[in-house]
Design an enzyme around this catalytic site. Structure first.
Site, PDB file in Angstrom:
ATOM      1  N   ASP A  65      -5.196  -0.957  -7.671  1.00 54.65           N
ATOM      2  CA  ASP A  65      -6.271  -0.558  -6.745  1.00 54.65           C
ATOM      3  C   ASP A  65      -6.360   0.964  -6.605  1.00 54.65           C
ATOM      4  OD1 ASP A  65      -4.032   0.048  -5.222  1.00 54.65           O
ATOM      5  OD2 ASP A  65      -4.564  -1.206  -3.507  1.00 54.65           O
ATOM      6  N   HIS A  96      -3.900   3.083  -5.901  1.00 46.73           N
ATOM      7  CA  HIS A  96      -3.011   3.738  -4.928  1.00 46.73           C
ATOM      8  C   HIS A  96      -1.928   4.564  -5.603  1.00 46.73           C
ATOM      9  CE1 HIS A  96      -0.149  -0.041  -4.693  1.00 46.73           C
ATOM     10  NE2 HIS A  96       0.238   0.776  -5.642  1.00 46.73           N
ATOM     11  N   ASP A 147       8.599   5.312  -1.256  1.00 45.95           N
ATOM     12  CA  ASP A 147       8.245   4.249  -0.311  1.00 45.95           C
ATOM     13  C   ASP A 147       9.295   3.134  -0.279  1.00 45.95           C
ATOM     14  OD1 ASP A 147       7.686   3.343  -2.862  1.00 45.95           O
ATOM     15  OD2 ASP A 147       5.530   3.227  -2.565  1.00 45.95           O
ATOM     16  N   GLU A 178      -2.892   2.982   0.232  1.00 42.93           N
ATOM     17  CA  GLU A 178      -3.900   2.010  -0.186  1.00 42.93           C
ATOM     18  C   GLU A 178      -5.311   2.573   0.020  1.00 42.93           C
ATOM     19  OE1 GLU A 178      -2.786  -0.177  -1.901  1.00 42.93           O
ATOM     20  OE2 GLU A 178      -1.402  -1.583  -0.979  1.00 42.93           O
TER      21      GLU A 178
HETATM   22  P1  PGA Z   1       3.902  -1.128 -11.064  1.00 37.03           P
HETATM   23  O1  PGA Z   1       3.475  -0.593  -9.629  1.00 37.03           O
HETATM   24  O2  PGA Z   1       4.515   0.032 -11.773  1.00 37.03           O
HETATM   25  O3  PGA Z   1       4.889  -2.219 -10.817  1.00 37.03           O
HETATM   26  O4  PGA Z   1       2.646  -1.589 -11.741  1.00 37.03           O
HETATM   27  C1  PGA Z   1       2.859   0.658  -9.519  1.00 37.03           C
HETATM   28  C2  PGA Z   1       2.390   0.904  -8.106  1.00 37.03           C
HETATM   29  O5  PGA Z   1       2.048  -0.045  -7.393  1.00 37.03           O
HETATM   30  O6  PGA Z   1       2.326   2.081  -7.706  1.00 37.03           O
END
Ligand code: PGA
Length: 260
Positions: free
Chosen positions: A136, A138, A67, A143
């Site tokens: 959350d 995801h 992404d 999302e």
């Molecule tokens: P993070 O993000 O590794 O910075 O916690 C993970 C994500 O949002 O997939």
């Protein structure tokens, strides 16, 4: 899903890197799906070490990132292009022309998304996909509510994700609201997947992903539908799992299991 729980973040990162190295040693021209965020940084550090000290070779590897933020150019320090360059690509010998990160600045997102999906196909599909997880639930920027059959597309970030990612930006208002992301359906087509989860703030998401019902409110739960997923957690992230003893028992018994 195979679940590995390690005492520390460093240990889980080393195990995850070893898994990537195993794939590259078996298939030197493997296609890797890569993730950004703080979670995979330890694994990237270990991959860089393996490259420098043990000759792990990326010269035939192709990579596709999950992404990118919309409206953020590759030179921006918070862009995922920049992150990948700083944390991995500039330290290893992957050819720059084999590196794909979604564009956050194209003037035709629909065409770009279709092209990205096609490029993955043309390269033979993803052999090993690396994933983190959002608080959350995801995976990539899929999302809550994202279709479990979704493909690469534009997505609006959830407020929780914007809050979580605000730590990387000077002001909360600077966090982009839109992203371009592989879909859940795109991710599920990878041959094999590793899911990295660390820290207490991910314990709830980990529980839903590994032991919860498969549902679009926690898109990581869709990984339960995939036959080759290995999850690497530290003990803090595993804190809310109910079957920890069982996962540890399976790992302990593994050396005695019949050979395939
Ligand atoms: P993070 O993000 O590794 O910075 O916690 C993970 C994500 O949002 O997939």
């Amino acid at each position: 899903m195979e679940v590995h729980i390690k005492e520390t973040y460093e240990q889980m990162s080393i195990d995850a890197a070893r898994k990537v190295a195993d794939v590259l040693n078996t298939k030197p021209n493997a296609v890797l799906g890569l993730a950004t965020g703080s979670t995979p940084q330890g694994m990237y550090q270990e991959l860089v070490r393996l490259h420098r000290e043990e000759g792990l070779d990326f010269s035939q590897v192709t990579t596709f990132n999950l992404d990118e933020y919309v409206g953020v150019p590759p030179s921006h320090p918070q862009s995922y292009h920049y992150f990948m360059h700083e944390n991995l690509f500039k330290h290893i010998n992957v050819p720059p022309q084999n590196v794909y990160v979604p564009s956050g600045t194209t003037d035709n997102y629909a065409a770009f998304c279709a092209w990205y999906e096609q490029r993955i196909d043309d390269c033979g599909g993803i052999d090993l996909q690396v994933l983190g997880i959002g608080s959350d639930g995801h995976i990539a920027f899929n999302e809550p509510g994202s279709s479990l059959g979704s493909r690469t597309r534009l997505k609006t970030l959830a407020k929780q994700t914007i809050d979580d990612n605000a730590r990387f930006f000077e002001n909360r208002e600077d966090v982009p609201i839109y992203s371009i992301t592989m879909g859940v359906g795109t991710i599920l087509e990878a041959e094999e997947i590793i899911l990295l989860i660390n820290g207490e703030n991910k314990a709830e998401a980990a529980k839903h992903a590994i032991e919860g019902a498969v549902c679009s409110q926690y898109t990581a739960s869709a990984l339960q539908m995939h036959p080759e997923v290995t999850a690497y957690l530290d003990t803090a992230a595993a804190g809310k799992l109910e079957m920890t003893e069982y996962y540890n028992w399976i790992q302990k018994m593994k050396p005695g299991a019949p050979r395939l």
